[in-house]
Motif scaffolding. Sequence first.
Motif, PDB file in Angstrom:
ATOM      1  N   GLU D  38       0.841  -1.190   0.000  1.00  0.00           N
ATOM      2  CA  GLU D  38       0.000   0.000   0.000  1.00  0.00           C
ATOM      3  C   GLU D  38       0.879   1.243   0.000  1.00  0.00           C
ATOM      4  OE1 GLU D  38      -3.619  -0.001   0.349  1.00  0.00           O
ATOM      5  OE2 GLU D  38      -3.192  -2.059  -0.285  1.00  0.00           O
TER       6      GLU D  38
ATOM      7  N   THR E  29       7.430  -8.622  -2.235  1.00  0.00           N
ATOM      8  CA  THR E  29       8.600  -8.570  -1.366  1.00  0.00           C
ATOM      9  C   THR E  29       9.760  -9.181  -2.132  1.00  0.00           C
ATOM     10  OG1 THR E  29       7.251  -8.705   0.608  1.00  0.00           O
ATOM     11  CG2 THR E  29       9.546  -9.327   0.841  1.00  0.00           C
ATOM     12  N   ARG E 101      -3.000  -8.273   7.814  1.00  0.00           N
ATOM     13  CA  ARG E 101      -2.418  -6.952   7.633  1.00  0.00           C
ATOM     14  C   ARG E 101      -2.157  -6.367   9.025  1.00  0.00           C
ATOM     15  NH1 ARG E 101      -2.469  -3.252   3.488  1.00  0.00           N
ATOM     16  NH2 ARG E 101      -3.833  -4.545   2.241  1.00  0.00           N
ATOM     17  N   ARG E 103      -1.264  -3.451  10.166  1.00  0.00           N
ATOM     18  CA  ARG E 103      -1.800  -2.132  10.474  1.00  0.00           C
ATOM     19  C   ARG E 103      -3.247  -2.201  10.946  1.00  0.00           C
ATOM     20  NH1 ARG E 103      -3.905   1.258   6.360  1.00  0.00           N
ATOM     21  NH2 ARG E 103      -2.841  -0.073   4.893  1.00  0.00           N
TER      22      ARG E 103
END
Lengths: 441, 441, 441, 112, 112, 112
Positions: D38, E29, E101, E103
């Motif tokens: 993101e 990644t 995720r 976050r």
Amino acid sequence: MMKHGMGSKLALLLALALVALPLLSSPVAAADGEVDSGDTAWLMIATGLVFIMTPAVAFFYGGMLRKSNFLSMLGQSILIIGVVTIIWVVFGYSLTFGTDHAGLIGGAEYLMLNGVDISPSLIAPTVPHILFMMYQGMFAIITVALIIGGVAERMKLSSLIIFLSIWTAAVYVPVAHWVWGGGWIYDLGALDFAGGTVVHITAGVSVLAAALVLGKRINMAKGGQEVPHNIPMVVLGGALLWIGWFGFNGGSALASNGLAANALVVTHISAAVAATVWGLISWLDTGRVSVLGLISGGVAGLVAITPAAGFVNPTGALFIGLGAAVVCYGGILLRKRLGFDDALDVWGVHGLGGTFGAIATGLFATTTVNAAGKDGLLYGGGGDLLVAQLISVAAVWAFAFGATFVLLKALSWVMPLRMSKNEEKIGADIIQHGESAYYLR
Amino acid sequence: MMKHGMGSKLALLLALALVALPLLSSPVAAADGEVDSGDTAWLMIATGLVFIMTPAVAFFYGGMLRKSNFLSMLGQSILIIGVVTIIWVVFGYSLTFGTDHAGLIGGAEYLMLNGVDISPSLIAPTVPHILFMMYQGMFAIITVALIIGGVAERMKLSSLIIFLSIWTAAVYVPVAHWVWGGGWIYDLGALDFAGGTVVHITAGVSVLAAALVLGKRINMAKGGQEVPHNIPMVVLGGALLWIGWFGFNGGSALASNGLAANALVVTHISAAVAATVWGLISWLDTGRVSVLGLISGGVAGLVAITPAAGFVNPTGALFIGLGAAVVCYGGILLRKRLGFDDALDVWGVHGLGGTFGAIATGLFATTTVNAAGKDGLLYGGGGDLLVAQLISVAAVWAFAFGATFVLLKALSWVMPLRMSKNEEKIGADIIQHGESAYYLR
Amino acid sequence: MMKHGMGSKLALLLALALVALPLLSSPVAAADGEVDSGDTAWLMIATGLVFIMTPAVAFFYGGMLRKSNFLSMLGQSILIIGVVTIIWVVFGYSLTFGTDHAGLIGGAEYLMLNGVDISPSLIAPTVPHILFMMYQGMFAIITVALIIGGVAERMKLSSLIIFLSIWTAAVYVPVAHWVWGGGWIYDLGALDFAGGTVVHITAGVSVLAAALVLGKRINMAKGGQEVPHNIPMVVLGGALLWIGWFGFNGGSALASNGLAANALVVTHISAAVAATVWGLISWLDTGRVSVLGLISGGVAGLVAITPAAGFVNPTGALFIGLGAAVVCYGGILLRKRLGFDDALDVWGVHGLGGTFGAIATGLFATTTVNAAGKDGLLYGGGGDLLVAQLISVAAVWAFAFGATFVLLKALSWVMPLRMSKNEEKIGADIIQHGESAYYLR
Amino acid sequence: MKKIEAIIRSETLDAVKCGLETLGMNAMTITDVLGRGEQKGLEFTHRAGKYRVDLLPKVKVEIVVRDEDARKVIEVIMEKARTGEIGDGKIFVCPVEEVIRIRTGESSRGKS
Amino acid sequence: MKKIEAIIRSETLDAVKCGLETLGMNAMTITDVLGRGEQKGLEFTHRAGKYRVDLLPKVKVEIVVRDEDARKVIEVIMEKARTGEIGDGKIFVCPVEEVIRIRTGESSRGKS
Amino acid sequence: MKKIEAIIRSETLDAVKCGLETLGMNAMTITDVLGRGEQKGLEFTHRAGKYRVDLLPKVKVEIVVRDEDARKVIEVIMEKARTGEIGDGKIFVCPVEEVIRIRTGESSRGKS
Ligand SMILES: Nc1ncnc2c1ncn2[C@@H]1O[C@H](COP(=O)(O)OP(=O)(O)O)[C@@H](O)[C@H]1O
Ligand SMILES: Nc1ncnc2c1ncn2[C@@H]1O[C@H](COP(=O)(O)OP(=O)(O)O)[C@@H](O)[C@H]1O
Ligand SMILES: Nc1ncnc2c1ncn2[C@@H]1O[C@H](COP(=O)(O)OP(=O)(O)O)[C@@H](O)[C@H]1O
């Protein structure tokens, strides 16, 4: 279709043989006259300092590239030291500093360093002639080495070496003769203490031509960004350049005296101011103080003070440093806007910085520093010097651009100038040198 | 609430403008009197050597930090070169070496380098005044640069630059005047050949104060361990410091003579002994010979011999080297025990090493080396010199600590001294400079 | 069974104590006679330049090794600076340059630098004696440091230091006395301007003996390949060696005059030619121009010109550079064929390069460069000089090989010379120094 | 057995490590990686002006645990690696069929 | 969810990245690795002569995607990373049981 | 197909590589990692005194093999990477659903 690989190998061998053979006959005469131990000591160390600038510039450049092209900068710089030294010894020195012919080129009397021995030099009467020769030779080397930053990451090594060998003879030698060897720019009365015109404009403008002929790197053509791979190496190179410049400008007094000291001091002041101002601009422009910017600012200040170092006082140096940062920062932005791919901004920093310095010499020169110099516009000398400076700048711009453009175009018909697309992606280190900079495991 | 960011930007701009403008009027007088070419050559190269010590110290420090703060050391060192050069040229030199006022501060006659030209210097009558000025300026730069090692990895760049600018004027200039410019310590008869007090105690003790005001790095506060990220860069910096010190101590003779040679030789001997002894201590203490320790030992030996280099013989150098290793190794262990966060042990190495050297000068000085010096306690001179040394050491400790402490406390009311916690974790390179040292892919 | 660890710790401590103690009594006499400021300036800077060669060689070597042994090169070089300096100060200088005894060894008059002060030196009458002592000391240091490249990646640090300490006294000091201190090779009339025999043959041939005694590294024994882990560090070291050599050869004139200038200039020319030719050979042999090869070529050219620098002109330098590249490239290939494990080809480059240079001096020497020299075979001097050169070369080969072989064999009965197999796999940095070069996260 | 593979910010590694230690989980393997998600990249400065780097340095933490421990490990990472800003990273949970300790040869086979 | 793990030539990374972007797949990644396969190594130069390096630098690209996206991603990589010469690399597809995720704490659990 | 993921000591890599070669297994991918396990770290020296580093350099070797070859590969690694000292490392075996060769496009699908 001719196979380039083999052809260029042969050509190179031949060229080297031609260059090397005549050396055999170079005699060395016995010394006569008096050499000063202090002046000689200073010029020897200055020679060493200018020497170290060439590997230094390779570190300065190489750290800014992708890691797959770092070694190519280092290797090219060593090859340039080798090839330009040979050219200089065989005929370069003679055609630069031999007796003037029509203001255009030097004489043949020093071919193979004939008569260039340990007796005092004519031009620098307190140091051995052979030392003066070598000190000047180091200038030729570093000038040529500056160019590799512009064509980095794409030019074929063999074409580069052939290009730069011819360039040394066809561009550097004449310009150095015009300015320092008693040629027409010298007669014109233009001042260039340590090579603002001879070194920086010549190299910087030639890179402009070369970048146009070569075209962009694949990555840049796609709008890619270059991420500097090892900034500490850039700073290391920059720091060595800085101290090297003390020999470059300070040594240009050709003696160890007040003039040399003045040159050294104003050199440092200009660089210090330019580094600070560049940092400030970087901060105002991006909100951060780029370390790459700080050291580039230092180099810009060093470039710009070069023609002026023996003619201006610390006040002049302040303004030159200030101007250098503004001009060269702007130059890099301008290059980005214009979009040609001068990989490491040799044009923006050396071309424009040298131009600015040459013009500033016409403004700030003062005979209180150097009685053998002139007064610039701001020191009561009127516009004469400034005009001479402008003419010499314009002439060298035109000559360097034109000659380099033609030379490279011509070469491009004979041999490919660039690596293939795939080779470029893999990087010059593996392709040209069969090596990788790091193997960190 | 005032926004710090904008406020400090403006303040910096203003400060720079104030500093830069007056330069305009600096005149350069014509030379008169005789300059010696050998002495001038030596002082020019010594100036270069002291110059290179500042980038060198940044490599020395930076290699010991996390990689996310390497560039901050390099960048700060370049900024310090810039800012301190400007300060020195504008008023620093004058207030240090201008005519003494009440033993406390120099006069205003050399403001803007007025009258500082290529004619011989009063203090160093065989070299150009402008060169003496610059040589001394390099000392101011390196002294300031030493400090960054103590506040590394946490101080904000803008606050640091403001702090160090004021510090140059308010701490370095007076102390340098007291000792070398004809001030009260000079009158007292204390000896400091090349800056054990002026450079090393001043910087080292100021770092002690700064570390106390700033507090610990987050990581250290949690008992974390600092892993040096690139020891070869530390050794590179150390090696350049070592050769730089030949100019630092050898150049302090201000001529190229036996005294300079003696200073250079005892400098090398002290460093060599200290490196060896440090290696030995490391081996006895940990069972291994730390390379970081070896080079740190060398630096400790260089620091300690600094005040003594023009007054002691090789025997003295041996003991000073020996003592330096013991004192500074102990100093680092002591700092760890005391627990304040002097990130790179500037206090332990420069503060304590300089103190030890200043005291040792009172023991080992001998007039057989330098007739203009004094005999120390062990060379039949009685305790007079030792007492003078102790007084000067105590005075400079007190002044440097007090002034720095007050200065930083005061600044801390006006602007934040440290990066935020999160910024500190990310590292100064990205936060302050927008760059990463390496991008090795 | 005796425990090596503790035993060798004690032995080292004892040796150091013995070496250090007598220093106490070293007096420094007052100066008399005249020192020249220019000559002194040059010898001071030359001393610095030769100093920097020792860390430089460690970078040059270390970059070519696995990264797990880089620090060991750096650490060993610093330790050598320390230990050899102490040996030199205590007795090495005296036994080298004190009054000759039977052509074999110098006298004891300068023990503890007794009488070595700032008055002019006998051998170099225009520079302070103490400076001449230190300049020569730097030669001892770099010679010893060259050796670590041959035994790299396997020798135990403690054994190495004991070996090299004895080697300094038992091999370097006598050979240096024979050639430079008025010993039998000096009387023979052989020429060695800056140490082709004393430095390069002595070190290179000793490494041959050491490699045979020590045996191969585990990895090499299995036919493994060494991948250089950081070539830019090799180039950095090589560039510093190159400028250092200006002081090494140029300084060997012991004055700042035409001879020094000639030495410096031919040194650069030889290196430049050798780098170019090596690149060419690399290209013809492998199709690529190895950067490692270019810088190694430069070093080979520097080695080979060393004995000749004060006796040959640029033409001679060209041929010596050319020959150096061919001989040393061949030497490395030969070593690979012969299969002994001289890790960094000290024998191939320094041993063979020095041998070639010494012989070439017998061919190219000319009294037009140096009236105090001789004419070689090609300059009308007949074969006398060549014969003297061959005898001196053969003698030093035999002595260095024999003495080193016996010394190491003897030591191997007292202490283990190598790390254990497992330690060798882990690498000397962690095992001997408790450190890793990089921690790049 | 499960492999917990977390891509986190470099600067939170220390906190994550400490957090796992308090769980008694010392074992882990760490890799330096570059990542993009993101978070579209960061602006860096150049000699003159700026540029955008779209691959940012991150740290990959791999921990192989028994199935029943997975949840606890995930929770600790979630807590310690979260800053709430874009770029905090992700955790991937993958199956591991067998774990063998080289020193002893002991295997997890059959356990999970 | 699947993890697509591709070992590719370093010099093709840019093309692969662009290719995936056009799919709207930004997240990935990247790890620098050394590899050996059919490609037996490369010849490098030494000071004198050559030597063979048998572990060559490659780039590992990891992308975790929903099962239904896997095929598209694989096809893009296949296209952009292929030079046709030996050493182009391989793609491994592995199962991922859960993606979280950090976050937001949102988890893929149950989706795939 | 299986992925054998071994975390081993750096200094044993050469032996492991040779061992696998004799099996005729050349293909592998290698990553430099830092690890922590039973081995609590190593003492390093500082300028003065020592400190402890708790993440030690290790090498991760990844080999994707057909199911029937897994056992052989594991055994070779076990033999070559073992020193018997703490810190020898671990082997993880994970499932791989598909392997594709980029150069040719050939896929293992269905073979597993
Ligand atoms: N689908 C994915 N596949 C592989 N790696 C991913 C994926 N999504 C995220 N990552 C990794 O996680 C890192 C952080 O992800 P990002 O989306 O920036 O964070 P956030 O989820 O907090 O917005 C990325 O830099 C990347 O390395
Ligand atoms: N079985 C495998 N296990 C792990 N990695 C592999 C395997 N096969 C190939 N690789 C990786 O892929 C890279 C390229 O493989 P290679 O066989 O050379 O390419 P190609 O399939 O085009 O011939 C290797 O360098 C290695 O990193
Ligand atoms: N549970 C685990 N999860 C991830 N990596 C692990 C795990 N256990 C061990 N490792 C890795 O294996 C390496 C060696 O493990 P260690 O426990 O020290 O060896 P040993 O099993 O021989 O005692 C560690 O450094 C770590 O990288």
